[in-house]
Design an enzyme around this catalytic site. Structure first.
Site, PDB file in Angstrom:
ATOM      1  N   ASP A 337      38.339  38.167  39.036  1.00 51.15           N
ATOM      2  CA  ASP A 337      36.906  38.390  38.920  1.00 51.15           C
ATOM      3  C   ASP A 337      36.613  39.680  38.142  1.00 51.15           C
ATOM      4  OD1 ASP A 337      34.141  37.678  39.887  1.00 51.15           O
ATOM      5  OD2 ASP A 337      34.321  39.667  40.780  1.00 51.15           O
ATOM      6  N   GLU A 366      38.095  36.802  34.156  1.00 48.17           N
ATOM      7  CA  GLU A 366      36.687  36.548  33.860  1.00 48.17           C
ATOM      8  C   GLU A 366      36.222  37.625  32.871  1.00 48.17           C
ATOM      9  OE1 GLU A 366      32.397  36.053  36.164  1.00 48.17           O
ATOM     10  OE2 GLU A 366      33.809  37.615  36.793  1.00 48.17           O
TER      11      GLU A 366
END
Length: 625
Positions: A337, A366
């Site tokens: 993330d 990400e």
């Protein structure tokens, strides 16, 4: 006799007192260490250095030693006396139980056992996910409730409340395990679950990105052993488990926030400072130092303290935590993330440390950016990154530029210079920027975006175009839970709308889309198409790792080929609201001596001699014969 009784009583009294004191000392000794992290480790790791964090009241006053002739390489204390970081050398150590002794004034005050466990056979060489896989993204709280007894937990603040759209709904690990056959039948080979570690935020904790303990599965999802069991059950079905890992931040309720190990463990400003999210400044040669600092060190949101990976203790802690989960749960990969919100050099070291231990381990970051130069900078061995003498060591990135185009192109019926199918063509013309375009995650949506069915107003023909594209272009396709049965969601209405419960995941649901018998005709239409497409993809190497040749779109049609020496697949899109006839002579370079092609979706055979006619808003996937 009386004196004898008094003596006996006195002796008995002091004996009890001695026992009580001994018990009290024993209890205080055990209480001296409140946490040990990692809680245990594994013998035979490539990097033999192990940093163990001992946490307890004033533990830094003690001198640590360890049994079995183990070498202590370093002991580090911080300004907080409740932490002691002890680094040992595990080189050539077998699986065994070590004993740490903690001395005060040369006397052992207490001891702590520590286990080195046996690794699984060939653990270092584990195979990860790649372009032969289809990844299914689940938000566990919203997928299926397999165990209603853990919907709430006495030690955690937020309780289960399915009536609250943004509350905890009770989905859990058991719900995933019970529906693995459903996921597999869809054609998925890999599951990416949003984080499962404990999140004790007062509200909205269901997304679990604000973790309060990164060595513990949230009890409302299950236990650490349940997570390992999920992995084991998936491996029995030849499926792979990907953990959603967060390096940039923890939650405001993380246990360390109550007693910070060192003032530099988290990034802090004189006044609260939130990141500006302009991550372009990281690579911008004209950027101010202030802008770069706020980007990297600013908090993601007020409830998520920003971790300082420049602190070697923090970097080592996160690296070991990641490796611990790989070994403990037998993981097959990571999705990370907010990858480029953290210090770039520290993140490169984090990724390198993991791939050093596991050379085949895939990690997708990400990198939510909207041009290929910025995206490709972050993939391992990028020549764009090399311009600034940087190598991220990150194997894979998420293809947000393709996702941008998917969100509009199939609504553009009339092609212009830069609208319609040309958007996809232009996207792929820049693949030369990526060191490995086959190892990029391709997707139409995820838990942070509008659902694709909402974007295309539940038009099934456009859904089929989207999924056909994802299944046949280069990269690793990812499907978001529920889209395969027609679920939608509008991001403008809030995150809860794009993260709705999967129908049938809860006892008493009137609609159970997890079974063929329970699906409505509309849900079955979506599911059957998706299942057929991705189950076909499972065994077609041409769309896994084959080369790609595409042709400039004409009249809003787009043709490309995926091929190996043994197999050729021809993909044809008609993005027009009317039927289109395409002359095949233009594609002789790839058609070669093939005479016909069989559409894997309909079974219909197309003659390749002169022309192909496609229905309005349709695509065909031809295996050439």
């Amino acid at each position: 006799m009386k004196n004898s009784k008094i003596l006996l009583f006195t002796t008995h009294f002091f004996s009890i007192q001695t026992i009580l004191l001994a018990l009290l000392f024993s209890a205080s000794a055990k209480a001296q260490i409140q946490k040990t992290e990692p809680p245990f480790w594994y013998a035979g790791m490539k990097n033999p250095e192990l940093q163990i964090m001992f946490y307890g009241k004033n533990i830094a006053q003690f001198e640590a030693s360890v049994s079995n002739n183990v070498v202590i390489k370093n002991v580090e204390k911080t300004e907080n006396p409740n932490y002691l970081f002890v680094t040992i050398d595990t080189q050539n150590l077998k699986a065994s139980e070590l004993v740490f002794s903690f001395k005060n004034k040369n006397k052992v005050a207490f001891t702590q056992k520590y286990s080195l466990k046996e690794r699984r056979a060939n653990s270092a060489d584990r195979k990860s996910y790649d372009a032969s896989d289809m990844m299914y993204l689940i938000m566990p709280d919203r997928f299926a409730n397999g165990n209603t007894k853990n919907d709430s937990d006495a030690n955690l603040t937020e309780k289960g409340n399915r009536q609250d759209p943004s509350g905890r709904h009770g989905g859990d690990i058991e719900g995933i395990i019970k529906n693995l056959d459903y996921i597999s039948s869809l054609g998925a080979t890999t599951i990416w679950s949003t984080p499962l570690c404990e999140d004790n935020d007062k509200q909205h904790s269901y997304h679990t990105y604000g973790q309060s303990d990164v060595y513990k599965i949230d009890p409302r999802y299950g236990t650490n052993d349940d997570y390992a069991r999920l992995s084991a059950e998936m491996h029995k079905k030849n499926m792979k488990l990907v953990m959603d890992y967060v390096t940039n931040h923890w939650g405001i309720t993380h246990w360390m926030m109550k007693d910070i190990p060192t003032k530099t463990w988290f990034n802090q400003f004189e006044n609260f400072t939130q990141t500006h999210h302009r991550r372009e400044v990281i690579t911008d040669i004209h950027a101010s130092k202030l802008d770069q600092e706020i980007c990297i060190d600013g908090w993601f949101v007020p409830s998520m303290p920003d971790l300082n990976l420049r602190n070697p203790l923090v970097a080592k802690y996160l690296t070991q935590n990641a490796i611990w989960w790989i070994e403990f749960a037998n993981l097959d990969g990571f999705r990370v993330d907010t990858y480029n919100y953290s210090d770039p050099a520290a993140m490169a070291n984090w990724a390198k440390s993991i791939t050093n231990e596991y050379p085949n381990f895939n990690i997708v970051g990400e990198i939510w950016m909207h041009n290929q130069a910025n995206l490709s900078f972050w993939q391992k061995d990028s020549k764009i990154g090399a311009i600034e003498n940087y190598n991220s060591n990150l194997p894979s990135v998420m293809d947000f530029t393709l996702q941008d185009q998917i969100g509009s192109a199939f609504n553009e019926d009339q092609a212009t210079w830069d609208n319609g199918m040309i958007k996809f063509y232009n996207n792929f013309t820049l693949d030369y920027l990526y060191p490995n375009p086959n190892n990029i995650l391709v997707f139409a949506e995820n838990h942070d975006t509008d659902r694709i069915n909402h974007t295309y107003k539940y038009d099934f023909t456009k859904y089929k175009l989207v999924m056909t594209l994802l299944a046949t272009v280069r990269g690793i396709p990812q499907v978001y839970y529920g889209s395969e049965i027609g679920m939608g969601g509008d991001k403008s209405k809030g995150d809860a709308d794009i993260r709705q419960d999967f129908p049938g995941g809860w006892a008493g649901d009137t609609n159970n889309a997890l079974t063929a018998a329970g699906r409505t005709p509309e849900q079955a239409k979506y599911f059957d198409f998706t299942s057929k497409l991705f189950n076909w993809r499972k065994s077609n190497e041409a769309v896994h790792f084959g080369k790609m040749t595409h042709y400039i779109p004409e009249n809003n049609t787009y043709v490309y080929f995926r091929y190996t020496d043994a197999k050729t697949v021809m993909v044809v899109f008609n993005n027009n609201p009317t039927a289109q006839t395409i002359k095949t002579n233009r594609f002789k370079e790839n058609i070669k001596n093939f005479k016909s092609g069989k559409d894997v979706l309909t079974g219909k055979t197309f003659d390749l001699a002169t022309e192909i006619t496609l229905d309005p808003k349709s695509a065909i996937v031809l295996e050439l014969e």
